[in-house]
Design a protein around this motif. Structure first.
Motif, PDB file in Angstrom:
ATOM      1  N   GLY A   1       0.851  -1.183   0.000  1.00  0.00           N
ATOM      2  CA  GLY A   1       0.000   0.000   0.000  1.00  0.00           C
ATOM      3  C   GLY A   1       0.884   1.229   0.000  1.00  0.00           C
ATOM      4  N   SER A   2       1.514   1.522  -1.138  1.00  0.00           N
ATOM      5  CA  SER A   2       2.588   2.522  -1.163  1.00  0.00           C
ATOM      6  C   SER A   2       2.105   3.953  -1.323  1.00  0.00           C
ATOM      7  N   ALA A   3       0.919   4.162  -1.898  1.00  0.00           N
ATOM      8  CA  ALA A   3       0.362   5.510  -2.057  1.00  0.00           C
ATOM      9  C   ALA A   3      -1.143   5.373  -2.125  1.00  0.00           C
ATOM     10  N   ALA A   4      -1.872   6.289  -1.483  1.00  0.00           N
ATOM     11  CA  ALA A   4      -3.323   6.147  -1.452  1.00  0.00           C
ATOM     12  C   ALA A   4      -3.988   7.494  -1.209  1.00  0.00           C
ATOM     13  N   VAL A   5      -5.263   7.557  -1.603  1.00  0.00           N
ATOM     14  CA  VAL A   5      -6.052   8.763  -1.414  1.00  0.00           C
ATOM     15  C   VAL A   5      -7.526   8.366  -1.374  1.00  0.00           C
ATOM     16  N   ALA A   6      -8.317   9.090  -0.571  1.00  0.00           N
ATOM     17  CA  ALA A   6      -9.748   8.825  -0.508  1.00  0.00           C
ATOM     18  C   ALA A   6     -10.449   9.413  -1.727  1.00  0.00           C
ATOM     19  N   LEU A   7     -11.417   8.660  -2.274  1.00  0.00           N
ATOM     20  CA  LEU A   7     -12.244   9.166  -3.365  1.00  0.00           C
ATOM     21  C   LEU A   7     -13.539   9.770  -2.826  1.00  0.00           C
ATOM     22  N   ASP A   8     -14.069   9.181  -1.773  1.00  0.00           N
ATOM     23  CA  ASP A   8     -15.190   9.731  -1.020  1.00  0.00           C
ATOM     24  C   ASP A   8     -15.190   9.009   0.323  1.00  0.00           C
ATOM     25  N   GLN A   9     -16.285   9.072   1.062  1.00  0.00           N
ATOM     26  CA  GLN A   9     -16.287   8.470   2.398  1.00  0.00           C
ATOM     27  C   GLN A   9     -16.266   6.945   2.374  1.00  0.00           C
ATOM     28  N   ASN A  10     -16.510   6.351   1.209  1.00  0.00           N
ATOM     29  CA  ASN A  10     -16.586   4.895   1.125  1.00  0.00           C
ATOM     30  C   ASN A  10     -15.522   4.235   0.266  1.00  0.00           C
ATOM     31  N   PHE A  11     -14.850   4.993  -0.587  1.00  0.00           N
ATOM     32  CA  PHE A  11     -13.900   4.409  -1.532  1.00  0.00           C
ATOM     33  C   PHE A  11     -12.544   5.098  -1.453  1.00  0.00           C
TER      34      PHE A  11
ATOM     35  N   ALA B   1      -8.351   4.902  -3.407  1.00  0.00           N
ATOM     36  CA  ALA B   1      -7.506   4.381  -4.487  1.00  0.00           C
ATOM     37  C   ALA B   1      -6.108   4.150  -3.951  1.00  0.00           C
ATOM     38  N   VAL B   2      -5.465   3.090  -4.429  1.00  0.00           N
ATOM     39  CA  VAL B   2      -4.140   2.684  -3.952  1.00  0.00           C
ATOM     40  C   VAL B   2      -3.223   2.356  -5.116  1.00  0.00           C
ATOM     41  N   ALA B   3      -1.974   2.757  -4.993  1.00  0.00           N
ATOM     42  CA  ALA B   3      -0.930   2.314  -5.910  1.00  0.00           C
ATOM     43  C   ALA B   3      -0.043   1.311  -5.189  1.00  0.00           C
ATOM     44  N   ASP B   4       0.320   0.276  -5.903  1.00  0.00           N
ATOM     45  CA  ASP B   4       1.271  -0.721  -5.415  1.00  0.00           C
ATOM     46  C   ASP B   4       2.586  -0.438  -6.137  1.00  0.00           C
ATOM     47  N   ASP B   5       3.663  -0.169  -5.398  1.00  0.00           N
ATOM     48  CA  ASP B   5       4.912   0.210  -6.057  1.00  0.00           C
ATOM     49  C   ASP B   5       5.569  -0.946  -6.808  1.00  0.00           C
ATOM     50  N   ASP B   6       4.909  -2.092  -6.822  1.00  0.00           N
ATOM     51  CA  ASP B   6       5.465  -3.264  -7.505  1.00  0.00           C
ATOM     52  C   ASP B   6       4.857  -3.471  -8.894  1.00  0.00           C
ATOM     53  N   ASN B   7       3.890  -2.608  -9.280  1.00  0.00           N
ATOM     54  CA  ASN B   7       3.317  -2.689 -10.621  1.00  0.00           C
ATOM     55  C   ASN B   7       2.782  -1.316 -11.018  1.00  0.00           C
ATOM     56  N   ASN B   8       2.114  -1.238 -12.138  1.00  0.00           N
ATOM     57  CA  ASN B   8       1.608   0.044 -12.637  1.00  0.00           C
ATOM     58  C   ASN B   8       0.085   0.075 -12.654  1.00  0.00           C
TER      59      ASN B   8
END
Length: 357
Positions: free
Chosen positions: A41-51, A53-60
């Protein structure tokens, strides 16, 4: 027996609807949830109160999850968008396998999410041009919840070199230190997690629409670096205007740690601080720490939060859960066993914590 009436039935429906919508955000403090399909779970941000998004630094791939639900609801593959270089060896199915961009930070401004790669070398110190990426994705409405789509035709690729020659960073006597940490023009140089490497891991939005770039490495005089990017929207446009950097901060009180993540939460910045190398190789009793910081010019002393991080938890991303008094801390659970597993067996953990007051 209580007799049902139209008003009572309406009240019950409203209550159930509110309960359903708040299940994701009503997670108790110090609750750990496991999400499937990725290890880091290398980078993440909330889209709203329920969702979120996450980036995995091991892929694109950018994964979108419903909070509290293990499986991703969207998997956005960005191999082509990022122009990721191909690996020499194809996959088991004979199809090309692409090198990872090493996405390490995310920050949201409006409906736009900026993502930044490490801009570092590989673990052996070899040059990896595919890791020089800054790009944006847009949040779009969907019947089953928000989704992401990339903005423009590709990523910006010259951010690191722009830092080396930027007049503001030169005046701050920092551009040379950054260049020494990367050794531009050389096929081999300092590995990103070495004592003198180059490694970006944090990205935060400011209230006035700028970005703050946080460095895991280098750490001049054992101080953590944060550099403002004043014109992110111009930089990620197809025209790719030259970045304008602001006056940097050299942060004390991290005890030699670098920035692993940073986000604006409840009118302050929350910094995830961690060692420049692997946590298991650190001589610190507590390799990771959470701190709050005002972000004001001249303030170089973040304040430690009184938070106990589980011993086996390696925090890499933090973000606020909208509409709640909680924030979420994600762990890099990329052990050799996890990375070697098939996608269904990969997982990372998220720790829900109360926001700083």
């Amino acid at each position: 027996m209580i007799q049902s009436t139209p008003i009572l039935r309406l009240l019950i429906i409203v209550a159930l609807s509110m309960l359903t919508n708040s299940l994701a955000t009503a997670q108790g403090a110090d609750q750990i949830t496991t999400y499937a399909g990725a290890c880091d779970g290398s980078a993440a941000v909330a889209l709203d109160q329920n969702f979120f998004a996450v980036a995995d630094d091991d892929n694109n791939v950018l994964n979108v999850y419903r909070i509290g639900q293990a499986a991703a609801v969207q998997e956005l593959n960005l191999d082509a968008f990022l122009e990721a270089p191909k690996k020499k060896k194809p996959g088991a199915d004979g199809n090309p396998v692409f090198k990872e961009a090493d996405i390490e930070g995310a920050a949201r401004i409006g409906d736009r999410i900026y993502w930044i790669a490490s801009h570092g070398r590989d673990s052996g110190g070899e040059s990896e041009p595919g890791r020089s990426r800054l790009f944006a994705a847009r949040i779009v409405s969907h019947a089953e919840g928000p989704r992401l789509e990339p903005i423009g035709s590709g990523a910006y690729k010259n951010l690191r070199e722009d830092m080396f020659k930027d007049p503001t960073l030169k005046a701050a006597k920092l551009s040379k230190k950054l260049a020494e940490a990367y050794a531009p023009g050389k096929e081999e140089g300092p590995p990103p997690e070495s004592n003198t490497g180059f490694n970006i891991e944090g990205l935060a939005a400011t209230p006035d629409g700028r970005l703050l770039i946080g460095f895991r490495n280098p750490r001049p005089d054992r101080k953590a670096l944060v550099i403002p990017l004043n014109n992110p929207a111009d930089v990620v446009k197809d025209a790719g205007k030259t970045p304008v950097f602001g006056n940097p901060w050299r942060l004390d009180n991290l005890e030699g740690r670098g920035v692993r993540s940073i986000d604006w939460i409840n009118n302050t910045y929350v910094i995830v601080a961690g060692p420049h190398g692997d946590a298991e190789d650190s001589d610190m009793k507590a390799p990771f720490a959470l701190l709050t910081w005002s972000g004001r010019e001249g303030d170089t002393e973040p304040v430690a939060m009184k938070v106990k991080i589980p011993a086996d938890f390696a925090p890499e991303a933090v973000f606020a859960i909208p509409g709640s008094s909680s924030m979420m801390l994600l762990s890099d659970d990329g052990t050799k066993k996890c990375k070697a597993a098939g996608k269904p067996q990969k997982s990372f953990r998220a720790l829900t914590l109360p926001v700083s007051k």
